[in-house]
Design an enzyme around this catalytic site. Structure first.
Site, mmCIF file in Angstrom:
data_model
loop_
_atom_site.group_PDB
_atom_site.id
_atom_site.type_symbol
_atom_site.label_atom_id
_atom_site.label_comp_id
_atom_site.label_asym_id
_atom_site.label_seq_id
_atom_site.Cartn_x
_atom_site.Cartn_y
_atom_site.Cartn_z
ATOM 1 N N GLN A 97 0.707 -1.058 -0.209
ATOM 2 C CA GLN A 97 -0.208 0.062 -0.120
ATOM 3 C C GLN A 97 0.965 1.253 0.004
ATOM 4 O OE1 GLN A 97 -2.360 0.335 2.837
ATOM 5 N NE2 GLN A 97 -3.490 2.077 3.182
ATOM 6 N N CYS A 103 -6.567 1.919 2.815
ATOM 7 C CA CYS A 103 -6.759 0.600 2.988
ATOM 8 C C CYS A 103 -7.828 -0.268 3.005
ATOM 9 C CB CYS A 103 -6.454 0.314 4.732
ATOM 10 S SG CYS A 103 -7.402 1.872 5.272
ATOM 11 N N HIS A 175 -8.149 0.916 10.081
ATOM 12 C CA HIS A 175 -7.741 0.227 9.277
ATOM 13 C C HIS A 175 -7.776 -1.383 8.824
ATOM 14 C CE1 HIS A 175 -4.072 -0.202 5.922
ATOM 15 N NE2 HIS A 175 -4.094 -1.681 6.739
ATOM 16 N N ASP A 190 -2.644 -7.209 4.661
ATOM 17 C CA ASP A 190 -1.608 -6.137 4.803
ATOM 18 C C ASP A 190 -1.276 -5.634 4.659
ATOM 19 O OD1 ASP A 190 -1.999 -3.331 5.986
ATOM 20 O OD2 ASP A 190 -2.300 -3.823 8.384
#
Length: 241
Positions: A97, A103, A175, A190
């Protein structure tokens, strides 16, 4: 509903999006605009105990977990991701990311990309997966930064939330991460982390993902913190997007 945040970490800070609300409606706006058929979609998971899990529409392809950002929690997960015992299958699709407040869409893409063989994905999302299939996680992130169709879909999803959307780059301190079963193991995905986290053998993302998420929640000392879990699977009969 809670809003997500994507501060610091591996992000370049050059691009900031409006945070996506933690709601199935917002997430479904994103995927349907990008070409996913409406026979599948995101739905709320009302609780993580066994009885409430039986109410989730099956089969579940992935889970999306919204959680508060704390320094300790982030450091603990980074240590897991970089541990020598964290073995990651080459079949796992992963993307770093680099866009602030992206996110929510990152979790959507991790959930969808790691279930491409099971889901009716077309349009711009299918084109992105095809175009980036042989790229590294960093190269996929760079490609996403230039993808106007995904940026517009995210913007539309953020605008459809039940609460007023924050400004781009605003710190909202939550998040997203996705959970999916890939190559016989449960992974936590993630893009803020340097790698996916392998949580061990699994073919049941709902049961085993809920177990890991319960453990994650229990690691926070503050009971007042907000969490939510959303499943990806067949659209409910009462879904109307």
């Amino acid at each position: 509903m809670s809003q997500s945040n994507s501060a610091a970490g591996v992000q370049s800070g050059k691009i900031q999006w409006v945070p996506l609300e933690s709601s199935p409606e917002a997430m479904n706006r994103v995927i349907y605009r990008l070409g996913v058929e409406d026979s599948v979609g995101f739905s709320d998971v009302l609780g993580l105990d066994e009885e409430l899990l039986t109410m989730v529409t099956q089969p579940v392809n992935a889970l999306v977990f919204l959680f508060p950002l704390t320094d300790k929690f982030e450091e603990d997960r980074k240590q897991e991701a970089t541990s020598s015992s964290n073995s990651v299958s080459p079949k796992v699709w992963f993307m770093q990311q680099t866009i602030g407040n992206a996110c929510g869409t990152m979790a959507i893409f991790h959930a969808m990309a790691n279930n491409q063989q099971n889901l009716p994905i077309g349009g711009e999302m299918a084109a992105f997966f095809e175009r980036t299939k042989d790229m590294t996680p960093e190269e996929r992130a760079a490609d996403l930064e230039k993808d106007n169709a995904v940026a517009e879909a995210h913007k539309e999803g953020a605008a459809e939330g039940q609460t007023a959307a924050p400004k781009p780059g605003e710190d909202v301190n939550h998040h997203y991460a996705a959970f999916a079963c890939i190559d016989g193991h449960l992974y936590e995905l993630d893009g803020r982390l340097p790698a996916p986290i392998n949580h061990g053998p699994s073919v049941d993302v709902l049961k085993d993902g809920a177990r890991v998420i319960r453990q994650r929640i229990q690691s926070f000392a503050d009971d007042s913190l907000a969490f939510s879990v959303i499943s990806l699977g067949p659209s409910s009969d009462d879904d109307d997007y």
